[in-house]
Design a protein around this motif. Structure first.
Motif, short mmCIF file in Angstrom:
data_model
loop_
_atom_site.label_atom_id
_atom_site.label_comp_id
_atom_site.label_asym_id
_atom_site.label_seq_id
_atom_site.Cartn_x
_atom_site.Cartn_y
_atom_site.Cartn_z
N SER A 35 0.83 -1.21 0.00
CA SER A 35 0.00 0.00 0.00
C SER A 35 0.86 1.25 0.00
N SER A 49 -3.82 3.81 -1.39
CA SER A 49 -4.06 2.77 -2.38
C SER A 49 -3.41 1.47 -1.94
N LEU A 57 -5.70 -6.92 -8.30
CA LEU A 57 -6.65 -5.98 -7.72
C LEU A 57 -5.92 -4.78 -7.14
N THR A 58 -6.38 -3.60 -7.50
CA THR A 58 -5.90 -2.38 -6.87
C THR A 58 -7.12 -1.61 -6.35
N THR A 59 -6.94 -0.99 -5.22
CA THR A 59 -8.00 -0.18 -4.63
C THR A 59 -7.45 1.22 -4.34
N TYR A 60 -8.33 2.21 -4.40
CA TYR A 60 -7.91 3.59 -4.26
C TYR A 60 -8.87 4.36 -3.36
N LYS A 65 -8.74 8.54 -6.75
CA LYS A 65 -9.24 7.65 -7.81
C LYS A 65 -9.31 8.39 -9.14
N TYR A 102 -6.73 -5.81 3.90
CA TYR A 102 -7.26 -4.64 3.22
C TYR A 102 -8.68 -4.89 2.76
N THR A 103 -9.39 -3.77 2.56
CA THR A 103 -10.72 -3.80 1.96
C THR A 103 -10.69 -2.79 0.81
N TYR A 104 -11.84 -2.47 0.30
CA TYR A 104 -11.89 -1.46 -0.76
C TYR A 104 -11.70 -0.04 -0.21
N TYR A 105 -11.68 0.11 1.12
CA TYR A 105 -11.69 1.45 1.70
C TYR A 105 -10.56 1.71 2.69
#
Length: 122
Positions: A35, A49, A57-60, A65, A102-105
């Motif tokens: 991250s 992120s 998978l990547t999350t922001y 974003k 991790y989660t999406y947030y």
């Protein structure tokens, strides 16, 4: 010993771009999600992120974003953050982090490296 060395920060004008790098050592990089987090002057830490082990998978955070892109090179044990359309509110010290969940947030880290300062100003 886990070492996470971030680099690539600097002074950039609003609307500009920077690419941060994080060189990792002391652990098996390819087996961990990674991250970026940041801390602006006078504010608390903020997750930016996360990328999973294989870049599936990547999350922001909503605040970045569409402007930031996270990537990794497991062969080089290196994490990257491409930052485009930078805004003054992106000014912060940016840290890379070895991530344990991790989660999406949000994400949880067990190691946080030395940061690199990004200043967005005209």
């Amino acid at each position: 010993e886990v070492q996470l060395q971030a680099s690539g920060g600097g002074l950039v004008q609003p609307g500009g771009s920077l690419r941060l790098s994080c060189a990792a050592s002391g652990f098996t990089f390819s087996t961990y999600a990674m991250s970026w987090a940041r801390q602006a002057p006078g504010k608390g830490p903020e997750w930016v992120s996360t990328i999973d082990r294989f870049s599936y998978l990547t999350t922001y955070a909503d605040s970045v974003k569409g402007r930031f892109t996270l990537s990794r090179d497991n062969a080089k044990n290196t994490l990257y953050l491409q930052m485009n359309s930078l805004k003054p509110e992106d000014t912060a010290v940016y840290y890379c982090a070895k991530t344990i969940s991790y989660t999406y947030y949000e994400a949880e880290y067990d190691s946080l490296g030395q940061g690199t300062l990004v200043t967005v100003s005209s």
